[in-house]
Scaffold this motif. Structure first.
Motif, PDB file in Angstrom:
ATOM      1  N   ASN A 230       0.821  -1.210   0.000  1.00  0.00           N
ATOM      2  CA  ASN A 230       0.000   0.000   0.000  1.00  0.00           C
ATOM      3  C   ASN A 230       0.857   1.263   0.000  1.00  0.00           C
ATOM      4  OD1 ASN A 230      -2.059   1.891   0.417  1.00  0.00           O
ATOM      5  ND2 ASN A 230      -2.077   1.533   2.632  1.00  0.00           N
TER       6      ASN A 230
ATOM      7  N   SER B 101       0.676   3.687   3.127  1.00  0.00           N
ATOM      8  CA  SER B 101       1.175   3.280   4.443  1.00  0.00           C
ATOM      9  C   SER B 101       2.414   4.094   4.796  1.00  0.00           C
ATOM     10  CB  SER B 101       1.506   1.788   4.445  1.00  0.00           C
ATOM     11  OG  SER B 101       2.645   1.525   3.631  1.00  0.00           O
TER      12      SER B 101
ATOM     13  N   GLU C 193      -6.096  -7.763   4.485  1.00  0.00           N
ATOM     14  CA  GLU C 193      -5.416  -6.491   4.666  1.00  0.00           C
ATOM     15  C   GLU C 193      -4.503  -6.603   5.893  1.00  0.00           C
ATOM     16  OE1 GLU C 193      -8.321  -3.355   4.743  1.00  0.00           O
ATOM     17  OE2 GLU C 193      -9.205  -3.973   2.820  1.00  0.00           O
TER      18      GLU C 193
ATOM     19  N   PRO D 236      -2.111  -5.233   8.636  1.00  0.00           N
ATOM     20  CA  PRO D 236      -1.845  -3.939   9.267  1.00  0.00           C
ATOM     21  C   PRO D 236      -0.354  -3.671   9.409  1.00  0.00           C
ATOM     22  CG  PRO D 236      -2.507  -5.552  10.913  1.00  0.00           C
ATOM     23  CD  PRO D 236      -2.669  -6.215   9.574  1.00  0.00           C
TER      24      PRO D 236
ATOM     25  N   GLN E 113      -7.773   2.750   6.913  1.00  0.00           N
ATOM     26  CA  GLN E 113      -7.474   1.702   5.938  1.00  0.00           C
ATOM     27  C   GLN E 113      -6.362   2.161   5.005  1.00  0.00           C
ATOM     28  OE1 GLN E 113     -10.091   1.102   2.547  1.00  0.00           O
ATOM     29  NE2 GLN E 113     -10.132  -1.114   2.940  1.00  0.00           N
TER      30      GLN E 113
ATOM     31  N   THR F   8      -2.722   0.320   6.725  1.00  0.00           N
ATOM     32  CA  THR F   8      -2.636  -1.009   6.105  1.00  0.00           C
ATOM     33  C   THR F   8      -1.311  -1.122   5.359  1.00  0.00           C
ATOM     34  OG1 THR F   8      -5.025  -1.150   5.838  1.00  0.00           O
ATOM     35  CG2 THR F   8      -3.689  -2.650   4.507  1.00  0.00           C
TER      36      THR F   8
ATOM     37  N   VAL G 263      -1.837  -5.773   1.023  1.00  0.00           N
ATOM     38  CA  VAL G 263      -3.044  -6.541   0.713  1.00  0.00           C
ATOM     39  C   VAL G 263      -2.632  -7.823   0.009  1.00  0.00           C
ATOM     40  CG1 VAL G 263      -5.195  -6.613  -0.615  1.00  0.00           C
ATOM     41  CG2 VAL G 263      -4.514  -4.493   0.537  1.00  0.00           C
TER      42      VAL G 263
END
Length: 324
Positions: free
Chosen positions: A214, A217, A284, A286, A309, A313, A316
């Motif tokens: 992600n 993040s 997902e 964390p 999110q 996150t 994924v």
């Protein structure tokens, strides 16, 4: 002419009663367990596929015995995969790859192909523009160690049937695969167009497995610092990126954020995946526990419009089936 009738009875000397076999005492359970334990440990090692010998055993089990003259080279490849830590990722997808014609995007200069075939993939096709078929040196992504195997990926395709490396424009072949691995979907700039191509390349009920780091993040910028402990406050580039600085940064034309990362939000990733595939697993992952406390009220106000999110996150993982 008919021969003499065939007797369906045992001769006296062959019967269990005559030999006393029926009267043989059964072994105590503790003895049976003690005798089985070495076999159990061997089975565990084979299942873990953590040694060259175990990988060879798995390969023979899935593909039959190789030519004897190829055994030393095969063992060297499997040993190289273990030393370079190229075994762990395919092992995560062992159940996914078994019995499938597998397409692996962003495969890298690795020996994943060797391990996937050993674990039961029916065939393996790798796609990565950075791959050299003639290079004999391989690098461990984990330890950064480089090993000269004395064997190249070209040698691999000769030694192990069913392994090939394709140019990216060939993934548009219709219904050529029943399993696709997309490792690093965040690096595919036109992800929606690529997923449309992969949908066409899959056979009916074929599946895709993808990982997506992600961008939004804490370390989604894919540079330094990769963790708060690595942050160097004296480094101007790091100061610009730390604590979600990259999220509000507007990159100029030609910047790697535009050319190498798709900067797709998770909600948009899910929407695109749902367009072409039926999601079977959506996980997902964390970020580390040290990250959420850094998202202060002041930062939340600065990042207004981004959800937890988006910001908390790390990655994924998705497994999905082709929509018909």
């Amino acid at each position: 002419m008919q021969g003499p009738p065939v007797s369906m009875t045992l001769d006296a000397q062959e019967s269990p009663e005559a030999t006393g076999a029926a009267d043989a005492p059964a072994k105590p359970p503790s003895v049976l367990i003690a005798e089985l334990m070495p076999l159990v440990e061997t089975a565990k090692e084979v299942r873990r596929a953590s040694t060259a010998e175990a990988l060879l055993f798995n390969y023979v089990l899935a593909n039959g015995a190789p030519k004897e003259r190829n055994l030393p080279s095969l063992l060297r490849l499997f040993q190289g995969a273990v030393e370079l830590e190229h075994v762990q990722f395919p092992l995560q997808l062992k159940a996914f790859c078994q019995g499938r014609d597998l397409l692996h995007l962003a495969c890298g200069q690795t020996l994943h192909c060797v391990v996937f075939r050993a674990l039961g993939a029916r065939s393996y096709s790798g796609v990565d523009e950075s791959v050299s078929l003639t290079r004999r040196k391989f690098r461990s992504r984990a330890s950064k160690q480089t090993i000269d195997l004395g064997l190249s990926l070209s040698d691999v395709t000769r030694l192990i049937p069913g392994i090939a490396f394709l140019k990216s424009d060939r993934i548009t072949l219709a219904e050529a695969f029943d399993g696709i691995v997309l490792q690093g979907a965040h690096k595919v700039v036109d992800l929606e167009g690529t997923l449309a191509q992969l949908h066409r390349a899959l056979r009916p009920r074929g599946q895709i497995w993808l990982s997506h780091d992600n961008f939004y993040s804490w370390s989604g910028h894919q540079g330094n610092p990769r963790s708060p402990g690595q942050y160097d406050a004296e480094d101007a580039d790091q100061r610009a990126l730390v604590d979600w600085g990259h999220v509000t940064f507007d990159p100029p034309e030609g910047h790697r954020f535009r050319t190498s990362l798709n900067r797709m939000r998770i909600v948009d990733l899910r929407r695109i995946v749902d367009t072409y595939f039926e999601v079977e697993q959506w996980k997902e992952i964390p970020d580390k526990a040290s990250i959420p406390p850094r998202l202060t009220p002041a930062l939340r106000r600065k990042l207004n419009g981004y959800t937890d999110q988006d910001l908390l996150t790390k990655q994924v993982i998705c497994r999905a089936t082709k929509r018909i």
